[in-house]
Design a protein around this motif. Structure first.
Motif, PDB file in Angstrom:
ATOM      1  N   UNK A 179       0.849  -1.195   0.000  1.00  0.00           N
ATOM      2  CA  UNK A 179       0.000   0.000   0.000  1.00  0.00           C
ATOM      3  C   UNK A 179       0.881   1.240   0.000  1.00  0.00           C
ATOM      4  N   UNK A 180       0.590   2.163  -0.903  1.00  0.00           N
ATOM      5  CA  UNK A 180       1.344   3.403  -1.049  1.00  0.00           C
ATOM      6  C   UNK A 180       0.411   4.590  -0.826  1.00  0.00           C
ATOM      7  N   UNK A 181       0.990   5.683  -0.354  1.00  0.00           N
ATOM      8  CA  UNK A 181       0.245   6.937  -0.226  1.00  0.00           C
ATOM      9  C   UNK A 181       1.081   8.043  -0.847  1.00  0.00           C
ATOM     10  N   UNK A 182       0.489   8.790  -1.779  1.00  0.00           N
ATOM     11  CA  UNK A 182       1.176   9.893  -2.447  1.00  0.00           C
ATOM     12  C   UNK A 182       0.480  11.203  -2.113  1.00  0.00           C
ATOM     13  N   UNK A 183       1.253  12.171  -1.652  1.00  0.00           N
ATOM     14  CA  UNK A 183       0.745  13.520  -1.420  1.00  0.00           C
ATOM     15  C   UNK A 183       1.054  14.353  -2.647  1.00  0.00           C
ATOM     16  N   UNK A 184       0.014  14.869  -3.277  1.00  0.00           N
ATOM     17  CA  UNK A 184       0.115  15.609  -4.534  1.00  0.00           C
ATOM     18  C   UNK A 184      -0.394  17.020  -4.274  1.00  0.00           C
ATOM     19  N   UNK A 185      -0.103  17.943  -5.177  1.00  0.00           N
ATOM     20  CA  UNK A 185      -0.755  19.248  -5.112  1.00  0.00           C
ATOM     21  C   UNK A 185       0.079  20.351  -4.519  1.00  0.00           C
ATOM     22  N   UNK A 186      -0.612  21.338  -3.893  1.00  0.00           N
ATOM     23  CA  UNK A 186       0.021  22.583  -3.504  1.00  0.00           C
ATOM     24  C   UNK A 186       0.318  22.751  -2.039  1.00  0.00           C
ATOM     25  N   UNK A 224      -0.719  23.130 -11.010  1.00  0.00           N
ATOM     26  CA  UNK A 224      -0.982  22.042 -10.072  1.00  0.00           C
ATOM     27  C   UNK A 224      -1.767  20.922 -10.743  1.00  0.00           C
ATOM     28  N   UNK A 225      -2.678  21.281 -11.631  1.00  0.00           N
ATOM     29  CA  UNK A 225      -3.416  20.240 -12.359  1.00  0.00           C
ATOM     30  C   UNK A 225      -2.471  19.447 -13.252  1.00  0.00           C
ATOM     31  N   UNK A 226      -1.610  20.158 -13.967  1.00  0.00           N
ATOM     32  CA  UNK A 226      -0.653  19.468 -14.823  1.00  0.00           C
ATOM     33  C   UNK A 226       0.312  18.621 -14.002  1.00  0.00           C
ATOM     34  N   UNK A 227       0.697  19.125 -12.836  1.00  0.00           N
ATOM     35  CA  UNK A 227       1.603  18.346 -11.995  1.00  0.00           C
ATOM     36  C   UNK A 227       0.924  17.079 -11.487  1.00  0.00           C
ATOM     37  N   UNK A 228      -0.400  17.132 -11.243  1.00  0.00           N
ATOM     38  CA  UNK A 228      -1.132  15.927 -10.842  1.00  0.00           C
ATOM     39  C   UNK A 228      -1.124  14.892 -11.964  1.00  0.00           C
ATOM     40  N   UNK A 246      -8.902   7.602  -4.335  1.00  0.00           N
ATOM     41  CA  UNK A 246      -8.902   9.025  -3.988  1.00  0.00           C
ATOM     42  C   UNK A 246     -10.209   9.376  -3.291  1.00  0.00           C
ATOM     43  N   UNK A 247     -10.186  10.495  -2.616  1.00  0.00           N
ATOM     44  CA  UNK A 247     -11.390  11.039  -1.983  1.00  0.00           C
ATOM     45  C   UNK A 247     -12.066  11.963  -2.987  1.00  0.00           C
ATOM     46  N   UNK A 248     -13.277  11.612  -3.410  1.00  0.00           N
ATOM     47  CA  UNK A 248     -13.985  12.409  -4.406  1.00  0.00           C
ATOM     48  C   UNK A 248     -15.029  13.324  -3.780  1.00  0.00           C
ATOM     49  N   UNK A 251     -14.194  17.754  -0.073  1.00  0.00           N
ATOM     50  CA  UNK A 251     -12.978  18.124   0.641  1.00  0.00           C
ATOM     51  C   UNK A 251     -11.755  18.155  -0.274  1.00  0.00           C
ATOM     52  N   UNK A 252     -11.792  17.402  -1.358  1.00  0.00           N
ATOM     53  CA  UNK A 252     -10.627  17.284  -2.219  1.00  0.00           C
ATOM     54  C   UNK A 252     -10.548  18.438  -3.211  1.00  0.00           C
ATOM     55  N   UNK A 253      -9.320  18.719  -3.664  1.00  0.00           N
ATOM     56  CA  UNK A 253      -9.067  19.811  -4.602  1.00  0.00           C
ATOM     57  C   UNK A 253      -9.559  19.428  -5.999  1.00  0.00           C
ATOM     58  N   UNK A 254     -10.220  20.386  -6.665  1.00  0.00           N
ATOM     59  CA  UNK A 254     -10.749  20.122  -7.999  1.00  0.00           C
ATOM     60  C   UNK A 254      -9.639  19.851  -9.009  1.00  0.00           C
ATOM     61  N   UNK A 255      -8.532  20.612  -8.908  1.00  0.00           N
ATOM     62  CA  UNK A 255      -7.455  20.432  -9.888  1.00  0.00           C
ATOM     63  C   UNK A 255      -6.851  19.034  -9.781  1.00  0.00           C
ATOM     64  N   UNK A 256      -6.786  18.513  -8.557  1.00  0.00           N
ATOM     65  CA  UNK A 256      -6.227  17.183  -8.351  1.00  0.00           C
ATOM     66  C   UNK A 256      -7.125  16.114  -8.975  1.00  0.00           C
ATOM     67  N   UNK A 257      -8.431  16.186  -8.699  1.00  0.00           N
ATOM     68  CA  UNK A 257      -9.354  15.205  -9.261  1.00  0.00           C
ATOM     69  C   UNK A 257      -9.380  15.291 -10.780  1.00  0.00           C
TER      70      UNK A 257
END
Length: 658
Positions: A179-186, A224-228, A246-248, A251-257
């Motif tokens: 199991x892996x967890x990745x923190x993405x975004x800003x 940030x969207x491109x980086x995701x 992912x959490x949809x 609470x989650x960032x729109x650019x990430x989803x």
């Protein structure tokens, strides 16, 4: 500088310049230089020496381990903090030892996001300073292989991370996946701080990855969207996760989803989007292995209801319970309702306002998935007509992944029924254990209901002594509330087709064909399903008594006999079933902390309810198939290869086509 070097005879001339050349007499046009020739020469040499030292130091300090950069693609940069590279997260070991549990999956106190300037607009090239080191450290998880045990949780919002981390730890504790967890975004929080505020210590065997770009807090949303997108691209190349969770929720960032929704299908990764309160609604997902999760978005489940004349109350109760069910575990099933010739007024009015998918579903953007079929009046259906109409009501687009849930109008489902079905289907049809042991080869279907009587209606059904709290495998199929796998439905279709062909060709029919073992309280197609189960040695999975009560109720007080048997069958069935138990999560209603049992740990029953062993079931199936071939199939002197089971049923029916 060029003029300076060219003015020196030894530094600025080529070999050819030393050859004698006759030059024309030219009167130079310059003013007399100030200073002596010696001072000018020393000055030039000093400048040249200084420039030489500068160039030497510059070239000597260039990095030698940086590849040629293509600025159309983001690159990795080694991570250094306080002069030393950060260590990757702990590597889980898939052993049999148990780890600390997270039974409630209650998220820790959400971390408040870092303050980011509203003027954040940095849009430079995307660089991942801290990702390469952890991706390179996971070679033991077989990330280079397209099929492995890797599962990825990912988040950009710190609040979403607080929701996902307990679920990731719970999945890691099951010791089925890496199991892996990745923190993405800003966000600009340190990973160690993120772990600390969420109560994640070294007992949680999750591998952490920092997939945030450089200048994360100052980046524009589009960056940030491109980086995701690019983060998932690189993670896929190094890890090949079998599923991304992912959490949809809001609470989650729109650019990430948006970024993950764009890249996941390109990389061929199932994207599991958890809804609000997923830690309680979908906690069962943490008990699935990577092979099961890889089939998450491949499977589809249709719902088929055969409504009865003058029984509006039954159908309305059922449809209301379906509308209140939790379908957050995937796409809302397609619903087909077979209406009788005479539809009463109450049903007509209800269907006018009935919406499917339900208005409150988590994915309301899906198109209308309701099919109503209204039969042309032609009198009371015969057994043959009823069976044909019913089995023709569904056909799997992909027998491997398309399945159908048959619901009697007397049934009323609980809010958890779909979660149970998806959990069971994923585990028993697509898990590594299922694929290795070929569980799907025996499984006809999965029942939501535990019947109160035997198929012939002669006596009450009681689970085997001491086994009432665990599920069981029964050769008898179910028509109240049961899912049939796509592969077995196609076999049933072929079986009924061959049976009807035999019936039309043969007069008089042998008693082997006409003798009924299924009560006329049940629809006629169930008799055919029983014959198929007996000939092939198939079984249906039934839940424990406690689980069945939390999934479905079959209202005997609303019972109406099938149309083809309404003159012969009893008008009522004894008893009055209570409504499904509510207020409990799916895992709470399942035995053994919600872990699904393997088939070899369940009691096995013959069609008549007798407990048996697998070898005895196989012997009984072989004997029945041989008798069937002789009495119905017209088979004689078959070679061993002719006895191999075939989906076309040609091993049971030897009649030649005319």
């Amino acid at each position: 500088m060029g003029t300076m070097f060219l003015s020196h005879e030894e530094l600025g001339k080529k070999d050819d310049d030393h050859k004698p050349t006759k030059l024309p007499s030219i009167h130079p046009r310059w003013s007399a230089a100030t200073g002596t020739p010696r001072s000018r020469m020393l000055k030039r040499l000093a400048i040249a020496f200084a420039l030489g030292v500068f160039i030497y130091l510059f070239l000597g300090n260039l990095p030698t381990d940086v590849p040629i950069r293509d600025r159309r693609r983001p690159i990795y940069r080694p991570e250094f903090e306080a002069g030393r590279p950060s260590a990757p997260g702990p590597m889980p070991k898939l052993t049999t030892g148990r780890k600390p549990q997270y039974p409630n999956l209650t998220p820790a106190r959400p971390v408040q996001p870092d303050a980011v300037s509203l003027q954040a607009a940095y849009n430079g090239p995307i660089v991942f300073p801290r990702l390469r080191s952890t991706l390179q450290a996971i070679h033991a998880t077989d990330g280079s292989s397209p099929v492995n045990k890797n599962v990825l949780y990912a988040a950009a919002s710190l609040k979403s991370a607080a929701l996902l981390l307990p679920m990731a730890c719970q999945m890691a504790d099951e010791l089925r996946n890496y199991v892996h967890f990745a923190l993405v975004g800003g966000s600009e929080i340190d990973l160690q701080e993120l772990r600390a505020v969420n109560g994640i210590d070294n007992s949680c065997q999750v591998i952490f990855h920092d997939a945030r770009p450089d200048y994360a807090g100052a980046s524009a949303p589009e960056r940030l969207r491109q980086s995701s997108v690019r983060a998932l691209y690189h993670i896929h190349n190094h890890m090949h996760p079998q599923a991304v969770i992912v959490d949809a929720s809001d609470l989650e960032e729109d650019y990430f989803l948006a970024g993950f929704r764009k890249q996941a299908p390109v990389s061929g990764i199932p994207l599991i989007e958890l809804p609000e309160h997923a830690h309680s609604r979908l906690a069962w997902t943490t008990k699935l292995d990577s092979s099961s999760l890889a089939a998450w978005d491949k499977i589809s489940i249709d719902i088929l209801i055969n409504a009865q004349p003058a029984a509006s109350g039954n159908l309305i109760h059922l449809l209301k319970s379906l509308s209140a069910a939790d379908f957050s575990a995937g796409s809302v099933p397609h619903l087909t309702i077979e209406l009788p010739p005479d539809v009463d007024g109450a049903t007509t009015e209800f269907l006018k306002a009935f919406q499917w998918p339900p208005p409150g579903s988590s994915r309301p953007s899906y198109p209308r998935q309701l099919t109503l079929r209204h039969r042309i009046p032609q009198g009371r259906l015969t057994e043959e007509e009823s069976s044909v109409r019913f089995i023709e009501s569904f056909w799997p687009s992909s027998p491997q992944y398309s399945h159908v849930l048959v619901l009697s109008p007397q049934a009323q489902v609980s809010s958890q029924f779909f979660n149970y079905l998806k959990y069971s289907v994923l585990h028993y049809l697509y898990s590594k254990a299922a694929l290795t042991q070929e569980w799907d080869s025996r499984l006809l279907g999965i029942s939501l209901d535990l019947p109160s009587t035997h198929l012939d209606g002669s006596k009450p059904f009681t689970p085997p002594s001491g086994k009432g709290e665990i599920p069981l495998l029964w050769q008898a199929p179910n028509s109240n509330a049961a899912l049939f796998t796509g592969q077995k439905w196609t076999e049933l279709h072929a079986f009924v087709s061959k049976l009807l062909e035999f019936q039309h060709r043969t007069q008089p029919l042998p008693s082997f064909f006409t003798d009924k073992l299924v009560s006329r309280r049940y629809p006629s197609w169930l008799e055919h399903a029983l014959k198929l189960s007996r000939a092939r040695g198939y079984w249906t999975l039934y839940p424990s008594e406690a689980t069945a009560k939390s999934l479905v109720t079959v209202h005997s007080e609303l019972y109406r006999a099938p149309e083809e048997y309404e003159r012969e069958a009893a008008k009522e069935m004894p008893g009055n079933a209570p409504l499904p138990v509510s207020g409990r999560t799916l895992l709470e209603s399942l035995p053994r902390d919600g872990s699904l049992l393997p088939f070899d740990e369940m009691p096995l029953l013959l069609w008549d309810g007798r407990v048996t062993e697998l070898s005895n079931l196989d012997n009984a199936a072989a004997a029945y198939a041989n008798e069937f071939r002789r009495a119905v199939g017209g088979c004689q002197a078959l070679a061993p290869e002719d006895l191999v089971a075939k989906a076309s049923m040609k091993d049971l029916f030897c009649m030649k086509d005319e």
